[in-house]
Motif scaffolding. Structure first.
Motif, PDB file in Angstrom:
ATOM      1  N   THR A   1       0.839  -1.196   0.000  1.00  0.00           N
ATOM      2  CA  THR A   1       0.000   0.000   0.000  1.00  0.00           C
ATOM      3  C   THR A   1       0.875   1.247   0.000  1.00  0.00           C
ATOM      4  OG1 THR A   1      -0.094   0.334   2.403  1.00  0.00           O
ATOM      5  CG2 THR A   1      -1.606  -1.303   1.458  1.00  0.00           C
ATOM      6  N   TYR A   2       0.220   2.398  -0.143  1.00  0.00           N
ATOM      7  CA  TYR A   2       0.967   3.673  -0.146  1.00  0.00           C
ATOM      8  C   TYR A   2       1.705   3.878   1.173  1.00  0.00           C
ATOM      9  CZ  TYR A   2      -2.722   5.561   2.823  1.00  0.00           C
ATOM     10  OH  TYR A   2      -3.590   5.774   3.854  1.00  0.00           O
ATOM     11  N   ALA A   3       1.196   3.254   2.253  1.00  0.00           N
ATOM     12  CA  ALA A   3       1.809   3.437   3.573  1.00  0.00           C
ATOM     13  C   ALA A   3       2.855   2.374   3.879  1.00  0.00           C
ATOM     14  CB  ALA A   3       0.733   3.429   4.647  1.00  0.00           C
ATOM     15  N   GLY A   4       2.968   1.361   3.007  1.00  0.00           N
ATOM     16  CA  GLY A   4       3.939   0.298   3.230  1.00  0.00           C
ATOM     17  C   GLY A   4       3.322  -1.083   3.083  1.00  0.00           C
ATOM     18  N   GLU A   5       4.030  -2.088   3.585  1.00  0.00           N
ATOM     19  CA  GLU A   5       3.602  -3.478   3.438  1.00  0.00           C
ATOM     20  C   GLU A   5       2.704  -3.915   4.593  1.00  0.00           C
ATOM     21  OE1 GLU A   5       5.526  -8.004   3.604  1.00  0.00           O
ATOM     22  OE2 GLU A   5       6.837  -6.254   3.683  1.00  0.00           O
ATOM     23  N   VAL A   6       1.540  -4.441   4.252  1.00  0.00           N
ATOM     24  CA  VAL A   6       0.651  -5.037   5.248  1.00  0.00           C
ATOM     25  C   VAL A   6       0.859  -6.544   5.198  1.00  0.00           C
ATOM     26  CG1 VAL A   6      -1.722  -5.377   6.008  1.00  0.00           C
ATOM     27  CG2 VAL A   6      -1.071  -3.213   4.940  1.00  0.00           C
ATOM     28  N   GLN A   7       1.347  -7.120   6.301  1.00  0.00           N
ATOM     29  CA  GLN A   7       1.629  -8.563   6.348  1.00  0.00           C
ATOM     30  C   GLN A   7       0.369  -9.310   6.812  1.00  0.00           C
ATOM     31  OE1 GLN A   7       5.428  -9.452   8.325  1.00  0.00           O
ATOM     32  NE2 GLN A   7       5.940  -7.283   8.141  1.00  0.00           N
ATOM     33  N   ALA A   8      -0.511  -9.591   5.851  1.00  0.00           N
ATOM     34  CA  ALA A   8      -1.837 -10.134   6.180  1.00  0.00           C
ATOM     35  C   ALA A   8      -1.795 -11.584   6.648  1.00  0.00           C
ATOM     36  CB  ALA A   8      -2.760  -9.996   4.973  1.00  0.00           C
ATOM     37  N   VAL A   9      -0.947 -12.399   6.009  1.00  0.00           N
ATOM     38  CA  VAL A   9      -0.794 -13.811   6.387  1.00  0.00           C
ATOM     39  C   VAL A   9       0.684 -14.062   6.618  1.00  0.00           C
ATOM     40  CG1 VAL A   9      -1.113 -16.207   5.642  1.00  0.00           C
ATOM     41  CG2 VAL A   9      -2.839 -14.496   5.070  1.00  0.00           C
ATOM     42  N   ARG A  10       1.036 -14.590   7.809  1.00  0.00           N
ATOM     43  CA  ARG A  10       2.440 -14.647   8.223  1.00  0.00           C
ATOM     44  C   ARG A  10       2.862 -16.055   8.626  1.00  0.00           C
ATOM     45  NH1 ARG A  10       3.837 -11.155  12.717  1.00  0.00           N
ATOM     46  NH2 ARG A  10       1.894 -11.741  13.732  1.00  0.00           N
ATOM     47  N   GLY A  11       3.096 -16.904   7.631  1.00  0.00           N
ATOM     48  CA  GLY A  11       3.627 -18.230   7.918  1.00  0.00           C
ATOM     49  C   GLY A  11       2.586 -19.250   8.347  1.00  0.00           C
ATOM     50  N   VAL A  12       1.496 -19.316   7.609  1.00  0.00           N
ATOM     51  CA  VAL A  12       0.404 -20.235   7.947  1.00  0.00           C
ATOM     52  C   VAL A  12       0.660 -21.620   7.346  1.00  0.00           C
ATOM     53  CG1 VAL A  12      -2.012 -20.747   7.383  1.00  0.00           C
ATOM     54  CG2 VAL A  12      -1.392 -18.510   8.310  1.00  0.00           C
ATOM     55  N   SER A  13       0.493 -22.648   8.161  1.00  0.00           N
ATOM     56  CA  SER A  13       0.647 -24.040   7.706  1.00  0.00           C
ATOM     57  C   SER A  13      -0.484 -24.885   8.273  1.00  0.00           C
ATOM     58  CB  SER A  13       1.985 -24.632   8.173  1.00  0.00           C
ATOM     59  OG  SER A  13       3.079 -23.923   7.636  1.00  0.00           O
ATOM     60  N   PHE A  14      -1.156 -25.629   7.404  1.00  0.00           N
ATOM     61  CA  PHE A  14      -2.171 -26.578   7.851  1.00  0.00           C
ATOM     62  C   PHE A  14      -2.459 -27.557   6.718  1.00  0.00           C
ATOM     63  CE2 PHE A  14      -4.604 -23.135   5.926  1.00  0.00           C
ATOM     64  CZ  PHE A  14      -5.543 -23.796   5.138  1.00  0.00           C
ATOM     65  N   SER A  15      -3.142 -28.646   7.033  1.00  0.00           N
ATOM     66  CA  SER A  15      -3.507 -29.629   6.018  1.00  0.00           C
ATOM     67  C   SER A  15      -4.993 -29.932   6.116  1.00  0.00           C
ATOM     68  CB  SER A  15      -2.693 -30.914   6.195  1.00  0.00           C
ATOM     69  OG  SER A  15      -2.976 -31.506   7.445  1.00  0.00           O
ATOM     70  N   LEU A  16      -5.526 -30.490   5.046  1.00  0.00           N
ATOM     71  CA  LEU A  16      -6.938 -30.850   4.992  1.00  0.00           C
ATOM     72  C   LEU A  16      -7.056 -32.233   4.372  1.00  0.00           C
ATOM     73  CD1 LEU A  16      -9.987 -29.908   5.214  1.00  0.00           C
ATOM     74  CD2 LEU A  16      -9.755 -29.221   2.819  1.00  0.00           C
ATOM     75  N   LYS A  17      -7.720 -33.143   5.080  1.00  0.00           N
ATOM     76  CA  LYS A  17      -7.882 -34.504   4.579  1.00  0.00           C
ATOM     77  C   LYS A  17      -9.092 -34.601   3.641  1.00  0.00           C
ATOM     78  CE  LYS A  17      -5.617 -36.874   8.396  1.00  0.00           C
ATOM     79  NZ  LYS A  17      -4.867 -35.708   8.819  1.00  0.00           N
ATOM     80  N   LYS A  18      -9.091 -35.624   2.842  1.00  0.00           N
ATOM     81  CA  LYS A  18     -10.208 -35.856   1.931  1.00  0.00           C
ATOM     82  C   LYS A  18     -11.471 -36.136   2.738  1.00  0.00           C
ATOM     83  CE  LYS A  18      -7.057 -37.519  -1.616  1.00  0.00           C
ATOM     84  NZ  LYS A  18      -6.460 -38.672  -2.291  1.00  0.00           N
ATOM     85  N   GLY A  19     -12.555 -35.439   2.404  1.00  0.00           N
ATOM     86  CA  GLY A  19     -13.828 -35.629   3.088  1.00  0.00           C
ATOM     87  C   GLY A  19     -13.935 -34.941   4.434  1.00  0.00           C
ATOM     88  N   GLU A  20     -12.943 -34.128   4.807  1.00  0.00           N
ATOM     89  CA  GLU A  20     -12.916 -33.491   6.125  1.00  0.00           C
ATOM     90  C   GLU A  20     -13.514 -32.084   6.070  1.00  0.00           C
ATOM     91  OE1 GLU A  20      -9.613 -33.046   9.646  1.00  0.00           O
ATOM     92  OE2 GLU A  20      -8.972 -32.544   7.619  1.00  0.00           O
ATOM     93  N   VAL A  21     -14.086 -31.655   7.208  1.00  0.00           N
ATOM     94  CA  VAL A  21     -14.543 -30.272   7.361  1.00  0.00           C
ATOM     95  C   VAL A  21     -13.614 -29.582   8.353  1.00  0.00           C
ATOM     96  CG1 VAL A  21     -16.426 -28.730   8.020  1.00  0.00           C
ATOM     97  CG2 VAL A  21     -16.945 -30.906   6.900  1.00  0.00           C
ATOM     98  N   LEU A  22     -12.907 -28.563   7.881  1.00  0.00           N
ATOM     99  CA  LEU A  22     -11.957 -27.809   8.700  1.00  0.00           C
ATOM    100  C   LEU A  22     -12.455 -26.379   8.851  1.00  0.00           C
ATOM    101  CD1 LEU A  22      -8.999 -27.514   9.962  1.00  0.00           C
ATOM    102  CD2 LEU A  22      -8.341 -26.684   7.703  1.00  0.00           C
ATOM    103  N   ALA A  23     -12.503 -25.876  10.073  1.00  0.00           N
ATOM    104  CA  ALA A  23     -12.926 -24.498  10.321  1.00  0.00           C
ATOM    105  C   ALA A  23     -11.709 -23.626  10.615  1.00  0.00           C
ATOM    106  CB  ALA A  23     -13.897 -24.437  11.493  1.00  0.00           C
ATOM    107  N   ILE A  24     -11.698 -22.424  10.040  1.00  0.00           N
ATOM    108  CA  ILE A  24     -10.680 -21.423  10.366  1.00  0.00           C
ATOM    109  C   ILE A  24     -11.403 -20.272  11.050  1.00  0.00           C
ATOM    110  CG2 ILE A  24      -8.877 -19.892   9.495  1.00  0.00           C
ATOM    111  CD1 ILE A  24      -8.526 -21.728   7.114  1.00  0.00           C
ATOM    112  N   VAL A  25     -11.038 -20.008  12.308  1.00  0.00           N
ATOM    113  CA  VAL A  25     -11.759 -19.016  13.103  1.00  0.00           C
ATOM    114  C   VAL A  25     -10.815 -17.915  13.580  1.00  0.00           C
ATOM    115  CG1 VAL A  25     -13.408 -20.763  13.866  1.00  0.00           C
ATOM    116  CG2 VAL A  25     -11.455 -20.230  15.308  1.00  0.00           C
TER     117      VAL A  25
END
Length: 345
Positions: free
Chosen positions: A20-44
Motif C-alpha cells: 500500500t501507499y503506507a507500506g507493506e501489510v503482512q496479512a498472512v504470516r507463515g500459515v501451515s495446515f492440512s486438509l484430509k479428503k472428506g474433512e470439514v476444517l474451520a478457520i476461526v
C-alpha cells in the motif's frame, strides 16, 4: 491413522502481503495446515486475522497487485502447487476442482443474469455440456440444495429470491462441477438464525453425500461446533492453535482461544452470566510486534512474550498451540471459569 497421501490440501509457511501507499501489510504470516479428503476444517478468528485472505489465496482470488504471495506453497491433491500456477491454469481449477461459497450472495451473484444461467456457466465451460443438458443438471442441483420448484427458479433473477434462497443458489454454483474442495467464507453471516441453521444442515448433508472436503471460514463458534472436525485458530495473520473440535472447545491451550470461547454465549451456563470481551485491539500488521502478537492483550503475558514469538508446542497428534505458557519453565496458570475443563496448563 491417515497418511500424508490422504491430504487433499497442504498449506506450508504461506505468507501473503499487500503493498500500500503506507507500506507493506503482512496479512498472512507463515500459515501451515492440512486438509484430509472428506474433512470439514474451520478457520476461526476475529475480523482482520487473515482467515479470508488465506481462503481467497487458495483460490488465487486476491488482486495482484496490491497483494502478492511472499513465500510458501499450497499443494492441492498431491500434484500441483497453486502458488505457481498461471491465471489461465487457475481458471481451469476454479469451479471444477475448487468451489467457493461467498458470504454475501447479493453482491456475489450477477444481478443481470438469471439463476439458471449462472449455474450452467461452469457446467458448459468445465464439463462441455450443451445448454439443455446443463439446465437439466442445474435443476437437479437446485433440488439437492433444497430449493422448491427449481424448474421455475432457474428463470428468475437473484433479486426475486429471498436471502436464504440466494445463498442456496451460491452453494449450487459452487457444487455444479462436483469440486473436491469447497471453501465457505462466512456462508451464514447475512442470514437470520433460522435460515443459518438450514444452511448449516445443508452443508453437512452435502459433505456427507458428495465426500467433498470443506474449509469453513467463520467467527461463529456455534457453526464450528456443529460442522467441523478440526479447527484452526488465527490471530494477526498467524495460527495460534489448532486441533480437533473437542480439543479446541474442551481443552484449549492458548489465551486467545480462551478469550474467543468466553466471548460467546453458552447453553450450559447461567443465562445471567455476562459475556467477557477480549480487551484491546489486534496489532497493526504494517509493523507486527516481534514477540507474541497477542501479548499486548493477554492477561498472562510475560516479559519474554514481548521479545520472542513462541513456536508451536505439540500437545497431541492433532493438537498444537503457540504460547509461552506451555514452556516447562513458565508459571502455571488456571484457565478462566467456563472455558474447557478449567484445569491448570
Amino acid at each position: 491413522m491417515m497418511s500424508i497421501k490422504d491430504n487433499l490440501l497442504e498449506v506450508k509457511d504461506l505468507r501473503v502481503s499487500f503493498q500500500t501507499y503506507a507500506g507493506e501489510v503482512q496479512a498472512v504470516r507463515g500459515v501451515s495446515f492440512s486438509l484430509k479428503k472428506g474433512e470439514v476444517l474451520a478457520i476461526v478468528g476475529e475480523s482482520g486475522c487473515g482467515k479470508s485472505v488465506t481462503a481467497q489465496t487458495l483460490m488465487r482470488l486476491i488482486p495482484t497487485p496490491p497483494s502478492y504471495i511472499k513465500s510458501g506453497s499450497i499443494l492441492f491433491d498431491g500434484k500441483m502447487d497453486i502458488t505457481k500456477l498461471s491465471n489461465k491454469q487457475m481458471e481451469k481449477i476454479r469451479g471444477s476442482e475448487i468451489g467457493m461459497i461467498f458470504q454475501d450472495p447479493m453482491t456475489s451473484l450477477n444481478p443481470t443474469m438469471k439463476v439458471g444461467d449462472q449455474i450452467t456457466e461452469g457446467l458448459i465451460k468445465h464439463e462441455g455440456l450443451r445448454k439443455k443438458a446443463a439446465m437439466e443438471k442445474a435443476i437437479e442441483i437446485l433440488k439437492l440444495v433444497g430449493i422448491n420448484s427449481p424448474e421455475g427458479r432457474i428463470h428468475q433473477y437473484p433479486h426475486e429470491l429471498s436471502g436464504g434462497m440466494r445463498q442456496r443458489v451460491m452453494i449450487a454454483i459452487a457444487l455444479a462441477c462436483s469440486p473436491k474442495l469447497l471453501i465457505a467464507d462466512e456462508p451464514t453471516t447475512a442470514l437470520d438464525v433460522t435460515i443459518q441453521a438450514q444452511i448449516i444442515d445443508l452443508m453437512k448433508t452435502i459433505s456427507e453425500k458428495t465426500d467433498s472436503s470443506i474449509i469453513l471460514i467463520t467467527h461463529d463458534l456455534g457453526v464450528v461446533a456443529d460442522m467441523a472436525r478440526r479447527v484452526v485458530v488465527m490471530y494477526a495473520g498467524k495460527i495460534v492453535e489448532q486441533g480437533t473440535v473437542d480439543e479446541i472447545f474442551y481443552d484449549p491451550q492458548h489465551p486467545y482461544t480462551w478469550g474467543l470461547l468466553r466471548s460467546v454465549p453458552r447453553l450450559d451456563t447461567n443465562s445471567n452470566d455476562e459475556l467477557v470481551p477480549i480487551p484491546g485491539t489486534p496489532p497493526d500488521l504494517f509493523a507486527p510486534p516481534k514477540g507474541c502478537a497477542f501479548a499486548a492483550r493477554c492477561p498472562y503475558a510475560m516479559n519474554h512474550c514481548l521479545e520472542e514469538d513462541p513456536e508451536h508446542t505439540t500437545l497431541s497428534e492433532t493438537h498444537s498451540s503457540a504460547c509461552w505458557l506451555l514452556h516447562p519453565d513458565a508459571p502455571k496458570v488456571e484457565r478462566p471459569v467456563g472455558v474447557g475443563g478449567h484445569q491448570h496448563v
